[in-house]
Enzyme design. Structure first.
Site, short mmCIF file in Angstrom:
data_model
loop_
_atom_site.label_atom_id
_atom_site.label_comp_id
_atom_site.label_asym_id
_atom_site.label_seq_id
_atom_site.Cartn_x
_atom_site.Cartn_y
_atom_site.Cartn_z
N ARG A 147 0.86 -1.18 0.00
CA ARG A 147 0.00 0.00 0.00
C ARG A 147 0.91 1.24 0.00
O ARG A 147 2.04 1.19 0.48
CB ARG A 147 -0.90 0.02 1.23
CG ARG A 147 -1.81 -1.20 1.38
CD ARG A 147 -2.58 -1.13 2.68
NE ARG A 147 -3.50 -2.26 2.86
CZ ARG A 147 -3.19 -3.40 3.47
NH1 ARG A 147 -1.97 -3.55 3.99
NH2 ARG A 147 -4.07 -4.38 3.59
N LYS A 171 -2.12 -2.78 7.93
CA LYS A 171 -3.33 -2.47 8.68
C LYS A 171 -3.42 -3.35 9.92
O LYS A 171 -3.04 -4.52 9.90
CB LYS A 171 -4.57 -2.67 7.79
CG LYS A 171 -4.72 -1.62 6.70
CD LYS A 171 -6.02 -1.79 5.95
CE LYS A 171 -6.23 -0.68 4.94
NZ LYS A 171 -7.50 -0.81 4.20
N HIS A 243 -3.29 2.77 -6.03
CA HIS A 243 -3.56 1.35 -5.79
C HIS A 243 -3.44 0.51 -7.06
O HIS A 243 -3.50 -0.72 -7.00
CB HIS A 243 -4.97 1.18 -5.21
CG HIS A 243 -4.99 0.57 -3.85
ND1 HIS A 243 -4.13 0.96 -2.84
CD2 HIS A 243 -5.75 -0.43 -3.32
CE1 HIS A 243 -4.38 0.23 -1.76
NE2 HIS A 243 -5.35 -0.61 -2.03
N ARG A 246 -0.69 -2.11 -7.02
CA ARG A 246 -1.04 -3.17 -6.05
C ARG A 246 -2.05 -4.13 -6.68
O ARG A 246 -1.91 -5.36 -6.55
CB ARG A 246 -1.60 -2.53 -4.79
CG ARG A 246 -2.04 -3.51 -3.70
CD ARG A 246 -2.37 -2.73 -2.43
NE ARG A 246 -3.16 -3.48 -1.47
CZ ARG A 246 -2.64 -4.29 -0.54
NH1 ARG A 246 -1.33 -4.46 -0.48
NH2 ARG A 246 -3.42 -4.91 0.32
N HIS A 269 -4.08 -9.01 3.55
CA HIS A 269 -5.53 -9.00 3.74
C HIS A 269 -5.90 -9.86 4.94
O HIS A 269 -5.48 -11.02 5.03
CB HIS A 269 -6.26 -9.54 2.50
CG HIS A 269 -6.27 -8.59 1.36
ND1 HIS A 269 -6.50 -8.99 0.05
CD2 HIS A 269 -6.10 -7.24 1.30
CE1 HIS A 269 -6.46 -7.94 -0.75
NE2 HIS A 269 -6.23 -6.87 -0.01
N TYR A 278 -9.85 -10.44 -6.93
CA TYR A 278 -8.89 -10.52 -8.03
C TYR A 278 -9.11 -11.74 -8.91
O TYR A 278 -8.73 -11.74 -10.08
CB TYR A 278 -7.46 -10.51 -7.49
CG TYR A 278 -7.12 -9.21 -6.80
CD1 TYR A 278 -6.91 -8.05 -7.53
CD2 TYR A 278 -7.02 -9.14 -5.42
CE1 TYR A 278 -6.61 -6.85 -6.90
CE2 TYR A 278 -6.73 -7.95 -4.77
CZ TYR A 278 -6.53 -6.81 -5.52
OH TYR A 278 -6.24 -5.62 -4.89
#
Length: 297
Positions: A147, A171, A243, A246, A269, A278
């Protein structure tokens, strides 16, 4: 209300350990709600809020052109805020009861093909220190799927180039280790040896990997400005966001046989359902290839 918001933000920082960007998003959402309620109702006490006030706020936000995604985020922020107030004894009822989150259209990520990736990665002027930096950032993003916040937060101690990997905090303050390919490693080493020393300034003794022309660490906004310039120089007509690389990283891995769990881990994730989007992209791309090349398509 403003004092209560400050208390809530402090709680998010101290008790939940959320990132600075997440805290800013909560604050922005709550301030937007309060500014609306100040005009609509002269709000000072959250205990006077009713369900109709929330419905009115949602309608106002949509009239202002806010997307369903934005309104859904406002609702999520308000739910968390009111839950905190009720748990802390500062609010006697929940005005969010029977408030439904707006349904969002699930948009597919925008992905570059390999030719466009090559154009983007080769569009920086590598005869200058800033150009070498920009090329290194593009290579790192595509090689790792970082990110942008993770990219600009990289410190020198996060680089383990002799072992072929970097580490980052994503995150939820989750650390992950990401392999780094030979091309990205070579470009990054060139930047570190030839360009970064020229960008450093004695008065800013920081260890950020990527520096601006003042010798300070880059911001997300600074990177976005750089990316727009590179995208324009590349001549790619598709819209490119921070993004995009990514998304391309994840899609190209899956197209070349990577398993979903590995891609999930590389992207950081928490939920594999986030990564599964994806697989839909790769199916659509395969369909396009079929239509283009099969004689009876």
């Amino acid at each position: 209300m403003n004092d209560l918001i400050e208390d809530f933000l402090h709680f998010l920082i101290v008790e939940r350990g959320l990132s600075a960007n997440t805290i800013k998003a909560y604050e922005r959402d709550l301030r937007y709600f309060v500014s609306y309620m100040d005009v609509a109702k002269g709000l000072t006490d959250p205990n006077t809020l009713e369900r109709s006030d929330i419905v009115g706020f949602m309608a106002f936000a949509r009239q202002e052109g806010k997307s369903a995604r934005s309104v859904a985020r406002y609702i999520a922020s308000l739910r968390s805020f009111f839950h905190y107030l009720m748990h802390d004894g500062k609010m006697s009822h929940d005005p969010m009861i029977q408030i439904e989150t707006p349904k969002q259209a699930q948009g597919l990520p925008k992905v570059l093909n390999l030719d466009d990736v090559e154009k983007l990665l080769s569009s920086s002027d590598t005869s200058t220190p800033l150009g070498l930096r920009d090329q290194a950032m593009m290579e790192i993003l595509y090689a790792t799927g970082l990110r942008v916040t993770e990219l600009v937060s990289l410190k020198m101690d996060d680089l383990h180039l002799h072992m072929g990997f970097i580490q980052t905090i994503g995150k939820g303050d989750k650390e992950r280790i990401i392999p780094l390919g030979k091309t990205a490693t070579t470009v990054l080493e060139k930047y570190l040896e030839e360009a970064r020393p020229k960008l450093r300034r004695p008065k800013y003794r920081n260890d950020f990997v990527f520096l601006n022309h003042h010798g300070q660490g880059l911001t997300r906004q600074g990177f976005w400005k750089i990316l727009k310039g590179i995208a324009k120089e590349s001549g790619i007509e598709k819209p490119i966001t921070p993004h995009t690389l990514r998304h391309s990283f994840a899609t190209h891995l899956l197209e070349n046989g990577a398993d979903l769990r590995s891609v999930q881990e590389l992207l950081g994730h928490a939920d594999i359902s986030t990564t599964q989007i994806y697989t839909h992209v790769t199916k659509l791309r395969l369909k396009d290839v079929y239509k283009q090349f099969h004689p009876r398509a």
